[in-house]
Design a protein around this motif. Structure first.
Motif, PDB file in Angstrom:
ATOM      1  N   GLY A 167     -13.337   4.445   4.414  1.00  0.00           N
ATOM      2  CA  GLY A 167     -12.742   4.574   3.085  1.00  0.00           C
ATOM      3  C   GLY A 167     -11.793   5.744   2.987  1.00  0.00           C
ATOM      4  N   CYS A 168     -10.611   5.511   2.409  1.00  0.00           N
ATOM      5  CA  CYS A 168      -9.646   6.591   2.171  1.00  0.00           C
ATOM      6  C   CYS A 168      -8.806   6.220   0.954  1.00  0.00           C
ATOM      7  CB  CYS A 168      -8.741   6.805   3.383  1.00  0.00           C
ATOM      8  SG  CYS A 168      -7.608   8.199   3.146  1.00  0.00           S
ATOM      9  N   ASP A 169      -8.456   7.231   0.162  1.00  0.00           N
ATOM     10  CA  ASP A 169      -7.678   6.989  -1.048  1.00  0.00           C
ATOM     11  C   ASP A 169      -6.226   7.457  -0.914  1.00  0.00           C
ATOM     12  OD1 ASP A 169      -8.477   9.616  -0.928  1.00  0.00           O
ATOM     13  OD2 ASP A 169      -9.096   9.753  -3.029  1.00  0.00           O
ATOM     14  N   LEU A 170      -5.803   7.769   0.314  1.00  0.00           N
ATOM     15  CA  LEU A 170      -4.377   8.038   0.552  1.00  0.00           C
ATOM     16  C   LEU A 170      -3.836   6.994   1.535  1.00  0.00           C
ATOM     17  CD1 LEU A 170      -4.074  11.940   0.873  1.00  0.00           C
ATOM     18  CD2 LEU A 170      -3.734  10.487  -1.147  1.00  0.00           C
ATOM     19  N   ARG A 171      -2.543   6.930   1.636  1.00  0.00           N
ATOM     20  CA  ARG A 171      -1.884   6.029   2.587  1.00  0.00           C
ATOM     21  C   ARG A 171      -0.752   6.807   3.264  1.00  0.00           C
ATOM     22  NH1 ARG A 171      -5.943   3.978   1.842  1.00  0.00           N
ATOM     23  NH2 ARG A 171      -6.429   1.903   1.026  1.00  0.00           N
ATOM     24  N   CYS A 172      -1.079   7.408   4.405  1.00  0.00           N
ATOM     25  CA  CYS A 172      -0.075   8.158   5.160  1.00  0.00           C
ATOM     26  C   CYS A 172       0.735   7.167   6.002  1.00  0.00           C
ATOM     27  CB  CYS A 172      -0.749   9.184   6.070  1.00  0.00           C
ATOM     28  SG  CYS A 172      -1.844  10.323   5.171  1.00  0.00           S
ATOM     29  N   GLY A 173       2.047   7.302   5.979  1.00  0.00           N
ATOM     30  CA  GLY A 173       2.898   6.347   6.682  1.00  0.00           C
ATOM     31  C   GLY A 173       2.631   6.316   8.182  1.00  0.00           C
ATOM     32  N   TRP A 174       2.133   7.423   8.732  1.00  0.00           N
ATOM     33  CA  TRP A 174       1.901   7.543  10.165  1.00  0.00           C
ATOM     34  C   TRP A 174       0.424   7.414  10.526  1.00  0.00           C
ATOM     35  CZ3 TRP A 174      -1.245  11.453   9.243  1.00  0.00           C
ATOM     36  CH2 TRP A 174      -0.902  12.373   8.259  1.00  0.00           C
ATOM     37  N   CYS A 175      -0.424   7.001   9.569  1.00  0.00           N
ATOM     38  CA  CYS A 175      -1.875   6.959   9.814  1.00  0.00           C
ATOM     39  C   CYS A 175      -2.194   6.084  11.026  1.00  0.00           C
ATOM     40  CB  CYS A 175      -2.612   6.430   8.591  1.00  0.00           C
ATOM     41  SG  CYS A 175      -4.401   6.302   8.867  1.00  0.00           S
ATOM     42  N   ASP A 176      -2.938   6.658  11.987  1.00  0.00           N
ATOM     43  CA  ASP A 176      -3.310   5.891  13.180  1.00  0.00           C
ATOM     44  C   ASP A 176      -4.691   5.253  13.035  1.00  0.00           C
ATOM     45  OD1 ASP A 176      -4.961   8.065  13.373  1.00  0.00           O
ATOM     46  OD2 ASP A 176      -4.262   8.732  15.340  1.00  0.00           O
ATOM     47  N   HIS A 230      -7.725   1.095   9.999  1.00  0.00           N
ATOM     48  CA  HIS A 230      -8.996   0.369   9.906  1.00  0.00           C
ATOM     49  C   HIS A 230     -10.054   1.167   9.142  1.00  0.00           C
ATOM     50  CE1 HIS A 230      -9.319   3.035  13.365  1.00  0.00           C
ATOM     51  NE2 HIS A 230     -10.619   2.878  13.373  1.00  0.00           N
ATOM     52  N   THR A 231      -9.760   2.433   8.829  1.00  0.00           N
ATOM     53  CA  THR A 231     -10.719   3.253   8.072  1.00  0.00           C
ATOM     54  C   THR A 231     -10.392   3.289   6.582  1.00  0.00           C
ATOM     55  OG1 THR A 231      -9.484   5.347   8.234  1.00  0.00           O
ATOM     56  CG2 THR A 231     -10.917   4.779  10.090  1.00  0.00           C
ATOM     57  N   TRP A 232      -9.335   2.623   6.163  1.00  0.00           N
ATOM     58  CA  TRP A 232      -8.906   2.749   4.769  1.00  0.00           C
ATOM     59  C   TRP A 232      -9.918   2.169   3.786  1.00  0.00           C
ATOM     60  CZ3 TRP A 232      -3.010   1.154   5.200  1.00  0.00           C
ATOM     61  CH2 TRP A 232      -2.315   2.202   5.812  1.00  0.00           C
ATOM     62  N   ASN A 233     -10.625   1.134   4.228  1.00  0.00           N
ATOM     63  CA  ASN A 233     -11.641   0.524   3.364  1.00  0.00           C
ATOM     64  C   ASN A 233     -13.014   0.712   4.004  1.00  0.00           C
ATOM     65  OD1 ASN A 233      -9.823  -0.621   1.359  1.00  0.00           O
ATOM     66  ND2 ASN A 233      -9.131  -1.920   3.041  1.00  0.00           N
ATOM     67  N   GLY A 286     -12.459  10.876   9.223  1.00  0.00           N
ATOM     68  CA  GLY A 286     -12.307   9.607   8.519  1.00  0.00           C
ATOM     69  C   GLY A 286     -11.102   8.829   8.980  1.00  0.00           C
ATOM     70  N   GLY A 287     -10.698   7.966   7.941  1.00  0.00           N
ATOM     71  CA  GLY A 287     -11.110   7.908   6.542  1.00  0.00           C
ATOM     72  C   GLY A 287     -11.186   9.280   5.873  1.00  0.00           C
ATOM     73  N   GLU A 288     -11.889   9.310   4.761  1.00  0.00           N
ATOM     74  CA  GLU A 288     -12.037  10.564   4.047  1.00  0.00           C
ATOM     75  C   GLU A 288     -13.504  10.829   3.749  1.00  0.00           C
ATOM     76  OE1 GLU A 288     -10.294  13.254   3.406  1.00  0.00           O
ATOM     77  OE2 GLU A 288     -12.199  13.918   2.556  1.00  0.00           O
ATOM     78  N   THR A 325     -10.449  16.698   6.624  1.00  0.00           N
ATOM     79  CA  THR A 325     -10.263  16.110   5.308  1.00  0.00           C
ATOM     80  C   THR A 325      -8.790  16.093   4.900  1.00  0.00           C
ATOM     81  OG1 THR A 325     -10.734  16.481   2.944  1.00  0.00           O
ATOM     82  CG2 THR A 325     -10.857  18.405   4.368  1.00  0.00           C
ATOM     83  N   HIS A 326      -8.471  15.146   3.992  1.00  0.00           N
ATOM     84  CA  HIS A 326      -7.095  15.101   3.496  1.00  0.00           C
ATOM     85  C   HIS A 326      -6.770  16.246   2.549  1.00  0.00           C
ATOM     86  CE1 HIS A 326      -8.869  13.379  -0.043  1.00  0.00           C
ATOM     87  NE2 HIS A 326      -8.568  12.109   0.126  1.00  0.00           N
ATOM     88  N   GLY A 327      -7.799  16.965   2.113  1.00  0.00           N
ATOM     89  CA  GLY A 327      -7.550  18.231   1.443  1.00  0.00           C
ATOM     90  C   GLY A 327      -7.147  18.156  -0.015  1.00  0.00           C
ATOM     91  N   TRP A 364      -2.335  19.265   4.776  1.00  0.00           N
ATOM     92  CA  TRP A 364      -1.430  19.519   3.648  1.00  0.00           C
ATOM     93  C   TRP A 364      -0.417  18.382   3.703  1.00  0.00           C
ATOM     94  CZ3 TRP A 364      -2.025  24.174   0.668  1.00  0.00           C
ATOM     95  CH2 TRP A 364      -1.174  24.246  -0.430  1.00  0.00           C
ATOM     96  N   LYS A 365      -0.590  17.415   2.810  1.00  0.00           N
ATOM     97  CA  LYS A 365       0.217  16.198   2.869  1.00  0.00           C
ATOM     98  C   LYS A 365       1.605  16.432   2.267  1.00  0.00           C
ATOM     99  CE  LYS A 365      -3.260  13.626   4.369  1.00  0.00           C
ATOM    100  NZ  LYS A 365      -3.334  13.185   5.779  1.00  0.00           N
ATOM    101  N   LEU A 366       2.596  15.913   2.950  1.00  0.00           N
ATOM    102  CA  LEU A 366       3.972  15.985   2.461  1.00  0.00           C
ATOM    103  C   LEU A 366       4.326  14.651   1.817  1.00  0.00           C
ATOM    104  CD1 LEU A 366       5.652  17.805   5.501  1.00  0.00           C
ATOM    105  CD2 LEU A 366       4.572  18.798   3.457  1.00  0.00           C
TER     106      LEU A 366
HETATM  107  S1  SF4 Z   1      -7.313   8.269   6.992  1.00  0.00           S
HETATM  108 FE1  SF4 Z   1      -6.268  10.280   6.958  1.00  0.00          FE
HETATM  109  S2  SF4 Z   1      -4.292   9.883   7.936  1.00  0.00           S
HETATM  110 FE2  SF4 Z   1      -5.157   7.871   7.356  1.00  0.00          FE
HETATM  111  S3  SF4 Z   1      -4.306   7.427   5.313  1.00  0.00           S
HETATM  112 FE3  SF4 Z   1      -6.260   8.479   4.991  1.00  0.00          FE
HETATM  113  S4  SF4 Z   1      -5.709  10.662   4.810  1.00  0.00           S
HETATM  114 FE4  SF4 Z   1      -3.963   9.610   5.727  1.00  0.00          FE
END
Ligand code: SF4
Length: 258
Positions: A31-40, A43-46, A93-95, A121-123, A143-145
């Motif tokens: 699970g994660c509540d951000l969407r980084c364009g470069w996230c590798d 599969h952890t987003w949900n 994570g994920g987060e 953490t995404h901070g 520190w997300k840009l």
């Molecule tokens: S898991 Fe990390 S890198 Fe991927 S979208 Fe979430 S905060 Fe960004």
């Protein structure tokens, strides 16, 4: 019974940041509540349906169990991978801070067995961090840009997306841990004014805090990494405000490790 949604538990070495190369037992949260364009790790987003448990340290041979995983079972899986021999147990994570009760309980149990508790953490979840900060040894916060990162649910990236206020608030809580590291992933889209604002904010909290510039490893919507001259220029720029700036790429990608 207390449970946690996990993607995987495995043994490796830390591939990025200040503690690169240190033996680390990873517990990757779902699970994660951000969407980084470069996230590798999309599969952890949900939250995950299954959690992979590595069978022997570093083997990358896994068996799967259903989520949510009882916390006792997660600790037992970590112990089976030789938890005590690792310098760090890393919650990543994920987060992880989307499941703060699990972070707290796992953190207490894992560090009681020897390793230092490392939180990646995404901070931006300062309130959740408040509830766990006393069980964390190292906070590694991003520190997300806004040039590369959007919030979950936002359809298109907005040029004026900003995480500076949330990060600054988070950093002030994180500073209560024995160690805090700020990591900023930079890509060809990164803008000097974003980096300047980050440096100003971090310096306002403590100019001696370590800040790691991590060149993006091309993935997802990001096809290239910044060139050496640009990276060294950004490093010098941050050093004008901050006393401990380091330029460190992701090493586990070079090794082909998890
Ligand atoms: S898991 Fe990390 S890198 Fe991927 S979208 Fe979430 S905060 Fe960004």
């Amino acid at each position: 019974m207390a449970t946690v949604n996990l993607v995987e538990i495995f043994s490796s070495v830390q591939g990025e940041g200040l503690h690169v190369g240190a033996s680390t037992l990873f517990l990757r949260f779902g699970g994660c509540d951000l969407r980084c364009g470069w996230c590798d790790s999309p599969h952890t987003w949900n939250p995950a349906g299954q959690c992979r448990l590595e069978q022997t340290p570093g083997s990358a041979v896994f068996r799967s169990v259903a989520n949510p995983v009882p916390l006792e079972a997660a600790v037992a899986a970590a112990e089976a991978l030789g938890l005590v021999r690792h310098r760090f147990a890393s919650l990543t994570g994920g987060e992880p801070l989307l499941q703060p009760e699990a972070v707290r309980t796992l953190g207490e149990a894992l560090r009681a067995r020897g390793p230092l508790l490392h939180l990646e953490t995404h901070g931006i979840a300062a309130e959740a961090l408040e509830t766990v900060i006393d069980v964390v040894d190292v906070v590694s916060m991003d520190w997300k840009l806004g040039s590369d990162v959007r919030r979950k649910g936002r359809r298109a990236r907005r040029v004026d997306e900003s995480f500076h206020d949330e990060h600054e608030r988070f950093l002030r809580v994180a500073k209560r841990a024995p160690q805090v590291v700020v990591k900023v992933v930079v890509s060809p889209s990164s803008r000097e004014e974003e980096l300047d604002e980050m440096a100003r904010r971090v310096a306002g909290v403590d100019p001696n805090l370590p800040v790691v510039i991590q060149p993006v490893t091309p993935f997802g919507s990001v096809a290239a990494t910044p060139g050496a001259q640009q990276l060294l220029g950004w490093t010098a720029r941050l050093q004008a405000e901050l006393h401990d700036v380091r330029l460190i790429p992701q090493t586990h990608k070079l090794l082909g490790a998890l």
